[in-house]
Structures are given as structure tokens and as C-alpha cells.
Scaffold this active site. Structure first.
Site, PDB file in Angstrom:
ATOM      1  N   GLY A  10      19.444 -31.956   6.301  1.00  0.00           N
ATOM      2  CA  GLY A  10      20.769 -31.497   6.528  1.00  0.00           C
ATOM      3  C   GLY A  10      20.393 -29.896   6.598  1.00  0.00           C
ATOM      4  N   ALA A  11      21.643 -29.419   6.483  1.00  0.00           N
ATOM      5  CA  ALA A  11      21.672 -27.707   6.846  1.00  0.00           C
ATOM      6  C   ALA A  11      20.976 -27.452   8.232  1.00  0.00           C
ATOM      7  CB  ALA A  11      20.796 -27.040   5.619  1.00  0.00           C
ATOM      8  N   HIS A  45      19.531 -26.833  11.844  1.00  0.00           N
ATOM      9  CA  HIS A  45      19.515 -25.784  12.660  1.00  0.00           C
ATOM     10  C   HIS A  45      18.944 -26.372  14.156  1.00  0.00           C
ATOM     11  CE1 HIS A  45      15.365 -26.159  11.746  1.00  0.00           C
ATOM     12  NE2 HIS A  45      15.607 -26.005  10.377  1.00  0.00           N
ATOM     13  N   HIS A  60      16.074 -29.069  14.125  1.00  0.00           N
ATOM     14  CA  HIS A  60      16.347 -30.501  13.894  1.00  0.00           C
ATOM     15  C   HIS A  60      17.107 -30.826  15.223  1.00  0.00           C
ATOM     16  CE1 HIS A  60      17.036 -28.743   9.427  1.00  0.00           C
ATOM     17  NE2 HIS A  60      16.495 -29.895   9.623  1.00  0.00           N
ATOM     18  N   GLN A  82      11.079 -35.527  -3.542  1.00  0.00           N
ATOM     19  CA  GLN A  82      10.186 -34.797  -3.191  1.00  0.00           C
ATOM     20  C   GLN A  82      10.323 -33.329  -3.609  1.00  0.00           C
ATOM     21  OE1 GLN A  82      11.730 -35.440   1.184  1.00  0.00           O
ATOM     22  NE2 GLN A  82      11.240 -33.343   1.563  1.00  0.00           N
ATOM     23  N   GLY A 138       8.923 -32.822  12.857  1.00  0.00           N
ATOM     24  CA  GLY A 138       8.636 -31.451  13.639  1.00  0.00           C
ATOM     25  C   GLY A 138       7.319 -31.027  13.089  1.00  0.00           C
ATOM     26  N   ASP A 185       6.307 -28.744   9.873  1.00  0.00           N
ATOM     27  CA  ASP A 185       5.884 -29.562   8.583  1.00  0.00           C
ATOM     28  C   ASP A 185       4.708 -30.386   9.072  1.00  0.00           C
ATOM     29  OD1 ASP A 185       8.053 -28.610   6.670  1.00  0.00           O
ATOM     30  OD2 ASP A 185       9.111 -29.594   8.380  1.00  0.00           O
ATOM     31  N   ARG A 235      15.899 -23.532   4.675  1.00  0.00           N
ATOM     32  CA  ARG A 235      15.758 -22.573   3.601  1.00  0.00           C
ATOM     33  C   ARG A 235      16.117 -20.940   4.017  1.00  0.00           C
ATOM     34  NH1 ARG A 235      11.952 -26.383   1.872  1.00  0.00           N
ATOM     35  NH2 ARG A 235      12.443 -26.999  -0.266  1.00  0.00           N
TER      36      ARG A 235
HETATM   37  P1  AMP Z   1      13.971 -31.059   6.942  1.00  0.00           P
HETATM   38  O1  AMP Z   1      15.562 -31.331   6.944  1.00  0.00           O
HETATM   39  O2  AMP Z   1      13.526 -29.759   6.592  1.00  0.00           O
HETATM   40  O3  AMP Z   1      13.445 -32.443   6.072  1.00  0.00           O
HETATM   41  O4  AMP Z   1      13.496 -31.357   8.360  1.00  0.00           O
HETATM   42  C1  AMP Z   1      13.840 -32.449   9.024  1.00  0.00           C
HETATM   43  C2  AMP Z   1      12.921 -32.708  10.270  1.00  0.00           C
HETATM   44  O5  AMP Z   1      12.990 -31.233  11.107  1.00  0.00           O
HETATM   45  C3  AMP Z   1      11.437 -32.512   9.952  1.00  0.00           C
HETATM   46  O6  AMP Z   1      10.616 -33.439  10.824  1.00  0.00           O
HETATM   47  C4  AMP Z   1      10.784 -31.207   9.972  1.00  0.00           C
HETATM   48  O7  AMP Z   1       9.493 -30.956  10.428  1.00  0.00           O
HETATM   49  C5  AMP Z   1      11.905 -30.774  11.332  1.00  0.00           C
HETATM   50  N1  AMP Z   1      12.058 -29.327  11.529  1.00  0.00           N
HETATM   51  C6  AMP Z   1      12.201 -28.344  10.505  1.00  0.00           C
HETATM   52  N2  AMP Z   1      12.338 -27.062  10.833  1.00  0.00           N
HETATM   53  C7  AMP Z   1      11.803 -27.194  12.267  1.00  0.00           C
HETATM   54  C8  AMP Z   1      11.657 -26.337  13.243  1.00  0.00           C
HETATM   55  N3  AMP Z   1      11.616 -25.155  13.085  1.00  0.00           N
HETATM   56  N4  AMP Z   1      11.390 -26.898  14.354  1.00  0.00           N
HETATM   57  C9  AMP Z   1      11.000 -28.167  14.826  1.00  0.00           C
HETATM   58  N5  AMP Z   1      11.422 -28.989  13.770  1.00  0.00           N
HETATM   59  C10 AMP Z   1      11.695 -28.567  12.500  1.00  0.00           C
END
Ligand code: AMP
Length: 300
Positions: A45-46, A48, A51, A75, A163, A166, A203
């Protein structure tokens, strides 16, 4: 129960939101019928544009798309990080409505981790949990494997999207899927960046205006290495990149290193790998940011 519908009038499409496994699975099986391809985008979530780019990719390639929003406690190795992690479900749903995936799954913690416990996936991550993020965030990837295996079991997708932002996590998921012999294709999306180069991250909203402006120095330092790899040594470039990131005293590099994109083994010179990649984690005040970028060889 938060089962509800959000209609995108423009696309004339409905997005259903669930917080229970039972309802989600019933809805997926109706929508899927016998043969439709299911794409899955797990998130915390949160949301952008990073995502959303994964959701767009999933919508292009699948007939049914599921997005999950779940801040996974297992995690987080730092309790303050978990507590402060942004939670913005209502605005996330508004953003998703514009793309209208079929289903959003936003469960509570005890839906994913019931009191009776869940079977821990038997995965040996080897080097992946000993290097970089694995080394600096003990147990982090255990938690990632645990939640993604659980979400895969619930959603049973044909294809799941992660993504490259990561990059090590992507490698962990591929390895997990291989070891558990799951019939799921793992796809990756490129890192989406703000105009000044900062990799988008949930973040980033926790940064002060001054920290946010300073944080663009992280990707700039990585681009500096990428642009000069032919003319300077890896050691020289890495120490100069660290110096640049830390020069104003607002950011502290936790690690900045080169590794092979396929194995994630550390390398000390660019000729040690056909696909070198630079990885970094930087502490900006209380916020920890990561980024990585590949060096493309054979472009001359
Ligand atoms: P998170 O919500 O941070 O766990 O991210 C969820 C998914 O979005 C993960 O597969 C991340 O790698 C991907 N993601 C996060 N930030 C980005 C970004 N700036 N560009 C592309 N994918 C992203």
C-alpha cells in the site's frame, strides 16, 4: 468484512475490494471461470506510480488482475519502521479505481497469520539472505518469503509482478518459486523514478522537505558510477559515490556495492561480471531508502 464495489464510470468496470480470503477466492473463481489468466500484484500500500506501473503491466497481460495491500509485520526487523509505515487504504483504492483491477485484497494481519499458525515455506535462500539487504536486515527475506508464499497460495495466480526497485527481493521470489515448484511466472517491472531521479518509494512521504531534496543524491551517485564505469576503477567510483551521498551530513550509506545481476555475488571490478549492478541502502534521518541500477555493457 469490507467487501465493496468501486465503479470506474469511464472504463465502465467494477473493482471489488475484499478483506477475507473466503470471499476473495469465491470471487476469483467466478471471474476466472475455467481458463482465464490471473495476474497478481502484491503491495504494502501507500501506492505510487511504481506500484501502478506493475498493475498496468498485469492488466495488459492477464484477463483477471488481483492487487493485494498488506503491510506484512514479519518482514520488518525494526518495530519503529513497521509502526511508522504509511497506511493510506482509502487513497490507495481511489488510485487503483482509475486502473480498475478486478480485485483488491486488503486483509487484516490475523487473516494472513491466523492464531493456529501457518506452514513456513521450506526455502533455502543461500547467499541471497547473507548479502546486502539479507545481511543488513536479518530475517527480512524470511518474512517476505512467508507472506508471498501465503498470498500465492490464496490468490493462485498464473503470473505475479514485482519491481526491479527491490532487485534482491525479486531474486528471492524467483528462487522461492523455483524451490517450491510453484506454477507461477514471475515478471518484473522497471524502477519508476521521480523527475529528479529518486526511486519512488512509499517511505518517501516520511522525508522532510530538506531530506527529500537531498535524497535525489542517491540515484545521482548511482548514475555517476554507471556513466563512468569505463574510465575509472570500481573502488574509486564507489568511494566517490559514497562521498557524494554523505557530503552534506544528512545521509549515511549503509552499504554501496557492486554485484552480478544474476547471482548477486559481490564483485570488485566491472570485468568480473557481464551484468554488473550497483546496489545501495542509505539512511536519510530515520528513513531507510534502497536503490539499484544496472550497468549496460556492449553499448559502444
Ligand atoms: P511495496 O509496497 O514497497 O512492498 O512494493 C510492492 C511492489 O512494488 C514491489 O514489487 C516493489 O518492488 C514494487 N515497487 C516499489 N517501488 C517501485 C518503483 N519505484 N518502481 C517500480 N516498482 C516499484
Amino acid at each position: 468484512m469490507i467487501s465493496h464495489l468501486r465503479k470506474n464510470e469511464h472504463l465502465n468496470k467494477e473493482m471489488q475490494v475484499f478483506d477475507t480470503i473466503k470471499e476473495l477466492q469465491a470471487a476469483i473463481s467466478i471471474q476466472k471461470g475455467t481458463s482465464k489468466k490471473v495476474g497478481f500484484v502484491p503491495t504494502m500500500g501507500a501506492l505510487h506510480k511504481g506500484h501502478l506501473s506493475l498493475v498496468e503491466l498485469a492488466l495488459k497481460e492477464n484477463e483477471v488482475v488481483v492487487v493485494s495491500i498488506f503491510v506484512n509485520p514479519t518482514q520488518f526487523n525494526n518495530p519503529d519502521d513497521l509502526k511508522n509505515y504509511p497506511r493510506t487504504l482509502e487513497s490507495d483504492l481511489e488510485l487503483l479505481k482509475d486502473l480498475s483491477p478486478d480485485f483488491v485484497f486488503a486483509p487484516a494481519v490475523d487473516e494472513i497469520y491466523p492464531a493456529k499458525g501457518i506452514v513456513k515455506p521450506a526455502v533455502n535462500l543461500g547467499l541471497l539472505e547473507k548479502t546486502m539487504e539479507g545481511k543488513h536486515r536479518p530475517c527480512h527475506f524470511n518474512g517476505v518469503v512467508q507472506v508471498v508464499a501465503r498470498l500465492f497460495e490464496i490468490v493462485q495466480p498464473d503470473k505475479a509482478y514485482f519491481g526491479s526497485k527491490d532487485f534482491q527481493q525479486l531474486a528471492v521470489i524467483k528462487e522461492m518459486t523455483r524451490q517450491l515448484k510453484l506454477p507461477i511466472e514471475i515478471a518484473s517491472g522497471e524502477t519508476i523514478r521521480d523527475a529528479d531521479g529518486l526511486a519512488m518509494s512509499s517511505r518517501n512521504v516520511l522525508l522532510s522537505a530538506e531530506q527529500r531534496s537531498e535524497a535525489s543524491g542517491i540515484s545521482k551517485a548511482l548514475f555517476y558510477i554507471r556513466d563512468n564505469w569505463k574510465v575509472k576503477s570500481a573502488a574509486e567510483l564507489c568511494s566517490e559515490a559514497i562521498r557524494r551521498i554523505e557530503k552534506n551530513g544528512l545521509m549515511k550509506v549503509e552499504y554501496l556495492e557492486l554485484a552480478d545481476s544474476n547471482t548477486l555475488e559481490t564483485i570488485h571490478s566491472f570485468d568480473q561480471s557481464p551484468v554488473p549492478r550497483i546496489f545501495t541502502a542509505v539512511q536519510v534521518g530515520k528513513v531507510r531508502l534502497i536503490d539499484n541500477i544496472g550497468i549496460i555493457k556492449g553499448d559502444d
